[in-house]
Write an enzyme that holds these catalytic residues in place. Structure first.
Site, PDB file in Angstrom:
ATOM      1  N   MET A 106       3.645   6.950  -1.989  1.00 39.94           N
ATOM      2  CA  MET A 106       5.012   7.212  -2.443  1.00 39.94           C
ATOM      3  C   MET A 106       5.060   7.598  -3.924  1.00 39.94           C
ATOM      4  O   MET A 106       5.852   8.453  -4.327  1.00 39.94           O
ATOM      5  CB  MET A 106       5.853   5.960  -2.190  1.00 39.94           C
ATOM      6  N   PHE A 132       0.815  -1.224   0.000  1.00 43.44           N
ATOM      7  CA  PHE A 132       0.000   0.000   0.000  1.00 43.44           C
ATOM      8  C   PHE A 132       0.846   1.271   0.000  1.00 43.44           C
ATOM      9  O   PHE A 132       0.365   2.342  -0.377  1.00 43.44           O
ATOM     10  CB  PHE A 132      -0.967  -0.007   1.193  1.00 43.44           C
ATOM     11  N   LYS A 133       2.116   1.161   0.411  1.00 38.46           N
ATOM     12  CA  LYS A 133       2.942   2.368   0.469  1.00 38.46           C
ATOM     13  C   LYS A 133       3.095   3.033  -0.892  1.00 38.46           C
ATOM     14  O   LYS A 133       3.348   4.225  -0.979  1.00 38.46           O
ATOM     15  CB  LYS A 133       4.306   2.040   1.071  1.00 38.46           C
ATOM     16  N   ASP A 134       2.940   2.243  -1.966  1.00 37.54           N
ATOM     17  CA  ASP A 134       3.039   2.822  -3.316  1.00 37.54           C
ATOM     18  C   ASP A 134       2.047   3.970  -3.526  1.00 37.54           C
ATOM     19  O   ASP A 134       2.349   4.919  -4.247  1.00 37.54           O
ATOM     20  CB  ASP A 134       2.735   1.756  -4.374  1.00 37.54           C
TER      21      ASP A 134
END
Ligand SMILES: *Cc1c(COP(=O)(O)O)cnc(C)c1O
Length: 473
Positions: free
Chosen positions: A117, A112-114
């Site tokens: 980011m 999920f960090k994408d």
């Protein structure tokens, strides 16, 4: 919209001025002066919007000093169906009526960090192009942050990434994700040591203010406000997907570490999204569960942090938690400063028996913990009952979420990574390897590009100098 510090020591600044900064000068975190209020009429209009249109509506309220057409372009480049392998960007999967998983892990690194980011990569490039400056991002990773930062910054003008990782300590998949990148602006540095050695080097370099300034050292850590604001979008998107009308309430279950993801849920709720409960799930590192159960916030020493099978939640200190306490105190910066005076010295604070503790429940938070056995059992159960395979972090969220599920209230569990990233636990749970999304079949066999160094801050500095020669100081 202007931003102030949770500790009161920063003159109000516009979005672009806090975008590239880390902590506020007083050690606090940037917060909007007030939250945009989303009226029922506006919420109704938003229900039918695409992910990109919804992202524009939300982000334009926070980043109102970026011209609308520029912001539109940044969002359209960030949230593409090619990059996320789906038009919906964050598709909702329904396990049974009233129980859903919000798919946040379809970006290039399958976590999920994408979502935050990738936006940061395009915002940074946009801001640096305007000023003509360079940025050298220095980071330490033990897993998910490194890959998502590198995939977001690869090929970006004016940006280099120096990512430290403990040699041989990450999964083969995560190592291959980073080390297979051949972009000339990405530098993988494998450190002979453990994750804490990597983090210590980042701290040492950042504390050398002359060096930091001369070589334009920056970070992409989870306290960045732009990352939080990008994550607010999918709470709205998930809400609309799980409900038919805005009179309904939903609850979200969130696998938590640094309190970044669930902080975005808190902000969405403050903006007027009908969220009933924000269900915070921790793993064996239960710093945050302890707070929501007892009122005591007691960050652990690094040595007390347990290595678990949901490693991206192995935190001893929740860096975004201060943002919630800021709101809890009614934005009393003197109070926040007082509470963190103890925390910053390695201490704790306890709100039990104070009026503040009474107020916590007004913000919808509840919590619980998971552990290895529960996580493995949950992966197996979800697979057997619904034919769906989840990763260990998502399983922690489901475990705690189901404990707090209420009749008639849709429960949305946030999926924070795909199972393929954690195949060891998957094999333990179901006796077979997780399926690989197309394009990742051969990942570990691709040529790798990295350097190996001792845990020595001066060696890392020398490497940065060597790679950036040509930049004027
Ligand atoms: C980073 C991460 C988390 C924790 O999210 P926070 O925003 O730090 O609370 C949970 N699961 C996965 C897979 C992650 O990468």
């Amino acid at each position: 919209m202007r931003y102030i510090s949770t500790r009161g020591g920063m003159p109000p600044k516009k979005f672009s001025k806090i975008l590239l900064a880390g902590l506020a000068p007083d050690g606090g975190l940037a917060m909007p002066e007030e939250y945009p209020e989303i009226s029922p009429a506006v919420l109704e209009e938003w229900r039918s919007l695409s992910y990109q249109d919804l992202a524009f509506e939300i982000l334009s309220r926070f980043a109102d000093d970026i011209p609308a057409s520029d912001l539109r372009g940044i969002i359209d480049r960030t949230y593409t169906s090619e990059l996320y392998r789906t038009d919906e960007i964050t598709p909702l999967k329904t396990l049974e009526p009233g129980l859903h998983i919000l798919g946040l892990s379809n970006g290039p690194t399958l976590a999920f960090k994408d979502i935050a980011m990738q936006l940061l990569g395009n915002l940074f490039e946009y801001a640096l192009t305007k000023t003509g400056e360079d940025l050298n991002i220095l980071g330490a990773t033990s897993g998910d942050t490194g890959p998502s930062a590198e995939y977001a910054m690869r090929g970006k003008r004016g940006i280099r990434v120096f990512m430290l990782s403990p040699q041989g300590k990450m999964s083969h998949f995560q190592t291959a994700q980073m080390f297979s990148l051949q972009d000339p602006n990405i530098f993988n540095i494998a450190i002979r040591g453990v994750f804490d050695d990597c983090q210590d080097i980042v701290k040492a370099v950042s504390n050398d203010h002359a060096f930091k300034q001369k070589y334009h050292i920056g970070t992409v850590n989870s306290i960045n406000w732009a990352r939080i604001s990008a994550q607010i979008v999918y709470y709205f998107k998930g809400y609309f997907a799980a409900t038919r009308s805005n009179t309904e309430q939903v609850s979200f279950a969130v696998p938590s570490g640094n309190f970044g993801n669930i902080c975005a849920g808190h902000v969405a709720r403050m903006m007027g999204l009908p969220i009933r409960k924000l269900i915070l799930a921790t793993n064996e590192n239960e710093v945050l569960d302890e707070f929501f159960q007892t009122g005591c916030y007691r960050p652990r020493a690094t040595a007390e942090t347990v290595h678990t099978s949901s490693p991206s939640m192995d935190i001893s200190k929740a860096s975004n938690f201060e943002r919630f306490i800021f709101d809890l105190t009614g934005r009393d910066t003197a109070k926040v400063k007082e509470l963190w005076r103890a925390v910053d010295k390695g201490g704790a604070f306890d709100l039990a028996g104070t009026p503040l503790w009474e107020k916590v429940k007004d913000f919808g938070f509840v919590s619980g913990t998971s552990n290895h056995a529960a996580r493995i059992a949950m992966i197996r159960k979800i697979r057997e009952q619904y034919g769906v395979l989840v990763d260990p972090h998502t399983a922690d969220g489901l475990k705690v979420g189901l404990e707090h599920r209420e009749e008639g209230v849709p429960l949305i569990c946030l999926e924070t990574a795909l199972p393929v990233k954690f195949s060891e636990s998957i094999v333990e749970a179901i006796g077979q390897e997780p399926a690989r999304p197309s394009g990742y079949e051969n990942l570990e066999n691709l040529p790798q590009r990295y350097v190996v160094m001792n845990a020595d801050a001066d060696a890392v500095k020398a490497f940065i100098v060597e790679q950036t020669s040509g930049i004027s100081g």
